[in-house]
Design an enzyme around this catalytic site. Sequence first.
Site, PDB file in Angstrom:
ATOM      1  N   ASP A   8       0.853  -1.185   0.000  1.00  0.00           N
ATOM      2  CA  ASP A   8       0.000   0.000   0.000  1.00  0.00           C
ATOM      3  C   ASP A   8       0.892   1.238   0.000  1.00  0.00           C
ATOM      4  O   ASP A   8       1.708   1.425   0.913  1.00  0.00           O
ATOM      5  CB  ASP A   8      -0.892  -0.015   1.244  1.00  0.00           C
ATOM      6  CG  ASP A   8      -2.011   1.002   1.168  1.00  0.00           C
ATOM      7  OD1 ASP A   8      -2.169   1.653   0.117  1.00  0.00           O
ATOM      8  OD2 ASP A   8      -2.735   1.158   2.176  1.00  0.00           O
ATOM      9  N   ASP A 102      -2.918   2.481  -6.044  1.00  0.00           N
ATOM     10  CA  ASP A 102      -1.877   2.548  -5.015  1.00  0.00           C
ATOM     11  C   ASP A 102      -1.795   1.334  -4.097  1.00  0.00           C
ATOM     12  O   ASP A 102      -1.070   1.369  -3.096  1.00  0.00           O
ATOM     13  CB  ASP A 102      -2.069   3.805  -4.164  1.00  0.00           C
ATOM     14  CG  ASP A 102      -3.383   3.812  -3.406  1.00  0.00           C
ATOM     15  OD1 ASP A 102      -4.288   3.056  -3.778  1.00  0.00           O
ATOM     16  OD2 ASP A 102      -3.498   4.592  -2.439  1.00  0.00           O
ATOM     17  N   GLU A 103      -2.490   0.253  -4.421  1.00  0.00           N
ATOM     18  CA  GLU A 103      -2.353  -0.934  -3.566  1.00  0.00           C
ATOM     19  C   GLU A 103      -2.643  -2.204  -4.358  1.00  0.00           C
ATOM     20  O   GLU A 103      -3.356  -2.191  -5.359  1.00  0.00           O
ATOM     21  CB  GLU A 103      -3.268  -0.845  -2.347  1.00  0.00           C
ATOM     22  CG  GLU A 103      -4.740  -0.799  -2.658  1.00  0.00           C
ATOM     23  CD  GLU A 103      -5.609  -0.842  -1.399  1.00  0.00           C
ATOM     24  OE1 GLU A 103      -5.285  -1.611  -0.464  1.00  0.00           O
ATOM     25  OE2 GLU A 103      -6.613  -0.115  -1.369  1.00  0.00           O
TER      26      GLU A 103
END
Length: 357
Positions: A8, A102-103
């Site tokens: 993350d 983003d993860e």
Amino acid sequence: MRKIIHVDMDAFYASVEQRDNPELRGKPVAVGGAAARGVVAAASYEAREFGVRSAMASVTAARKCPSLIFVKPRFEVYRAISQQIREIFAQYTPVIEPLSLDEAYLDVTENLKDMPVATEIALEIRARIKAVTGLSASAGISYNKFLAKMASDLNKPNGQAVITPKNGAAFVEQLAVNKFHGVGPATAEKMRRLGIETGADLKAKPLMFLIDHFGKSGQYFYGIARGIDARQVRPDRMRKSVGAEDTFTVDISDLDLATSELRPLAEKVWSYCNAKGFSGKTVTVKVKYSDFTQATRSRTNPLPYAGVDDILGAANVLLAGVYPFKRPVRLLGVTLSSLINDKDADDVEQPQLGLGL
């Protein structure tokens, strides 16, 4: 026993803006619109210290942090960096399930570098991300997806944590259920009313009790209360829905004016779906009123919608179904769900047409 890593990025959008503009470093930054109707898309850690959070109204964020600096989002930049990060993941495993820009989850049980220790893989990946993008990432390592996700929050920012099979169940037992990934405020409140406030409380409830109160989610809750999550990391994971919405500068009370605002939303949804090669069977319209209450209406077709005009036609009917509006409308949204790949659309059974004899 699988080895799962959840990676993350730390305050991703805001960190990109601070990276690219040295004047923003060390200062409270919010990515989003500063206007009265604006919403915070992401907040730097400096802003979070004042209580600024994503999805917060910009006026509220500015009130909490008078020195807050608003920056317009640059999604094309964020997408390009996300691609760099995924290329790093691919150096270690092909089993990657992106959740957002983003993860992502990575299954490194068998990995391309034959590294036996998942913790060391996570350290390497985070170091590579820093070297290539200049950004920091946090990671959680465990034997299933739920615990890996929970672990990635334990040492943020720029850290990692491990939850082993030995301590997985004990970790869940001491955790408040409102901290569980996948348990939103409404579900947490329902659990509280049922006397469930911790993982231990959840574990104490019989399976049938959970199914009776939470439907198909009951079995999932029964498992994670014991540190069990059988979900696989799915590299071919298809997103569940595609949506677009717009907050208006001035509230809308007129149906014709509101209807005209649906077309750009439907076009945005279809443009994304068309580019990715899929469609969907369900159109949903969201209406948010001036008092922030909202209504949703949905329509499901037996066949996938074939284009923007089909989606727009359904959206128009759905919007008309909530008129007259109980209050002026501040936001409209259009979502396409029950998604299906175009290559699979030919396999959908065609409805039989009656001959009227």
